[in-house]
Write an enzyme that holds these catalytic residues in place. Structure first.
Site, PDB file in Angstrom:
ATOM      1  N   LYS A  35      -9.999   4.834  31.273  1.00  0.00           N
ATOM      2  CA  LYS A  35      -9.106   5.422  30.258  1.00  0.00           C
ATOM      3  C   LYS A  35      -9.729   5.269  28.860  1.00  0.00           C
ATOM      4  CE  LYS A  35      -6.541   1.057  30.233  1.00  0.00           C
ATOM      5  NZ  LYS A  35      -5.393   0.362  30.825  1.00  0.00           N
ATOM      6  N   TYR A 255     -14.979  -3.637  -2.713  1.00  0.00           N
ATOM      7  CA  TYR A 255     -13.591  -3.395  -3.141  1.00  0.00           C
ATOM      8  C   TYR A 255     -12.811  -4.689  -3.225  1.00  0.00           C
ATOM      9  CZ  TYR A 255     -13.959   1.662  -2.309  1.00  0.00           C
ATOM     10  OH  TYR A 255     -14.295   2.968  -2.350  1.00  0.00           O
TER      11      TYR A 255
HETATM   12  C1  LIG Z   1      -5.956  -0.638  31.653  1.00  0.00           C
HETATM   13  C2  LIG Z   1      -5.469  -0.977  33.005  1.00  0.00           C
HETATM   14  C3  LIG Z   1      -6.229  -1.781  33.855  1.00  0.00           C
HETATM   15  C4  LIG Z   1      -7.506  -2.465  33.409  1.00  0.00           C
HETATM   16  O1  LIG Z   1      -7.217  -3.583  32.616  1.00  0.00           O
HETATM   17  P1  LIG Z   1      -8.383  -4.533  32.074  1.00  0.00           P
HETATM   18  O2  LIG Z   1      -7.668  -5.655  31.419  1.00  0.00           O
HETATM   19  O3  LIG Z   1      -9.175  -3.728  31.104  1.00  0.00           O
HETATM   20  O4  LIG Z   1      -9.179  -4.933  33.265  1.00  0.00           O
HETATM   21  C5  LIG Z   1      -5.757  -1.992  35.135  1.00  0.00           C
HETATM   22  N1  LIG Z   1      -4.606  -1.428  35.555  1.00  0.00           N
HETATM   23  C6  LIG Z   1      -3.846  -0.660  34.763  1.00  0.00           C
HETATM   24  C7  LIG Z   1      -2.576  -0.090  35.280  1.00  0.00           C
HETATM   25  C8  LIG Z   1      -4.246  -0.409  33.467  1.00  0.00           C
HETATM   26  O5  LIG Z   1      -3.488   0.370  32.668  1.00  0.00           O
END
Ligand SMILES: *Cc1c(COP(=O)(O)O)cnc(C)c1O
Length: 358
Positions: A35, A255
């Site tokens: 994702k 800044y």
């Molecule tokens: C993002 C996600 C993961 C992965 O999580 P990590 O902490 O990056 O390993 C696994 N399962 C679901 C449903 C997620 O949304």
């Protein structure tokens, strides 16, 4: 000459990290989580490292479609499922699998009149109180899905809130597992539980599927460092010094004049700022590497630039190489200094940063 800021993706590191995930759960299938543009690494770059994964999981429909169109044949799971009934046409056309986490999604699927078989992952809320059916409502949702002739496989899933903390006062992984097992007892279907933290720290709960994300990119999901878990950084964000200022004791930098020199020193200006995804809250002292030497950020991060202390790197000049994070500087260290986590830095890499893979 393009701006020197580049994120380089190490495909061999992605592959090696996937092997670590598999080694921790040798009897599980691995759903590589891609994702958020593969946690900022670029979806198409990342999947070059994930050919050995058993499936890919993501949120975004356009990414899922792109994965199919470029020839990924194994499962693709939409981790938030569908958002409206029209999404189901895409699910069918591209043979996507969907999480079903609420009754509204059950109704959308029931009313869709789907002709071809689809696979769903029915999600239970075992205490995180984000997505999923409460344990006591889970079986009824399962029965409703099972009653639909076009549902093929129902995978049973949940998500851990504290896999990196075995003794949390409010909710432990073992309590979530207990609720899940009790509510799914006797229900047919594969089980999918573990994120990276659970995969690495609780191999005993690895079920039919594990769903690692951050570990595949070489980020640590917990208090131990990524290196201690045997993970390799997959993204190196590098740039260059584009200007140098000589300052005297009492001169201020950047800044807000947040940094005031206490002695004569050289300040390097680096082409990278918060509009590139560098954390604006990184304070003076945040580690940064110039010409292979670790030094510190000074003053306030600006939109396109940051300033660094060149005292330990007297030979630095315009054009000297800078590593913001990656191969010679763990992203988790930079994140920690900025009060955030490696996840946010990776995912926050801005569109304008070039990504190359090697
Ligand atoms: C993002 C996600 C993961 C992965 O999580 P990590 O902490 O990056 O390993 C696994 N399962 C679901 C449903 C997620 O949304």
């Amino acid at each position: 000459m393009p701006r020197p800021l580049v994120a380089t993706i190490d495909v061999a590191a992605l592959r090696a990290n996937l092997a670590v995930a598999k080694k921790c759960a040798p009897n599980s299938k691995v759903l590589a989580v891609v994702k958020a543009n593969a946690y900022g690494h670029g979806l198409m770059h990342a999947i070059r490292g994930f050919a050995a994964a058993d499936g890919l999981g993501l949120i975004e429909f356009d990414g899922a479609v792109q994965l199919r169109e470029t020839g990924w044949q194994k499962p693709i799971l939409l981790l938030e499922g569908v958002f409206e009934p029209a999404d189901l046409a895409t699910v069918i056309e591209y043979r996507l699998e969907v999480v079903v986490h609420c009754i509204e999604q059950v109704e959308m699927i029931e009313q869709a009149g789907i002709a071809s078989a689809i696979d769903v992952h029915l999600k239970m809320n075992t205490g995180m109180n984000r997505l999923g059916f409460k344990p006591e409502a889970f079986r009824a949702a399962y029965v409703r899905m099972r009653a639909l002739g076009f549902i093929r496989n129902i995978t049973l899933m949940t998500h851990f809130a504290n896999a990196d903390n075995a003794t949390h006062a409010a909710l432990t992984l073992s309590e979530q597992v207990r609720r899940f097992n009790s509510a799914t007892e006797g229900l047919p279907g594969l089980r999918s539980l573990s994120n990276s933290a659970a995969d690495l720290l609780h191999p005993e709960v690895a079920a039919d599927w594990v769903r690692p994300g951050i570990m595949l990119y070489g980020g640590s999901p917990g208090d131990k460092s990524a290196a201690e878990f045997g993970l390799l950084p997959a993204m190196t964000l590098a740039s260059a010094i584009i200007g140098i200022q000589d300052v005297s004791a009492g001169d201020a930098v950047g800044y807000g004049s947040l940094f005031v020199a206490d002695k004569a020193m050289k300040i390097g200006v680096v082409a990278c700022g918060y509009a590139d995804g560098y954390p604006r809250h990184a304070p003076t002292g945040t580690p940064i590497v110039v010409d292979g030497v670790r030094t510190r950020l000074v003053g306030r991060v600006s939109m396109d630039m940051i300033m660094v202390d060149l005292t330990p790197v007297p030979h630095a000049r315009v054009g000297s190489a800078v590593t913001l994070w990656g191969a010679d500087l763990p992203i988790d260290e930079v994140a920690h200094a900025a009060g955030t986590i490696g996840y946010e830095l990776m995912c926050g890499l801005a569109q304008r940063v070039r990504i190359t893979a090697q």
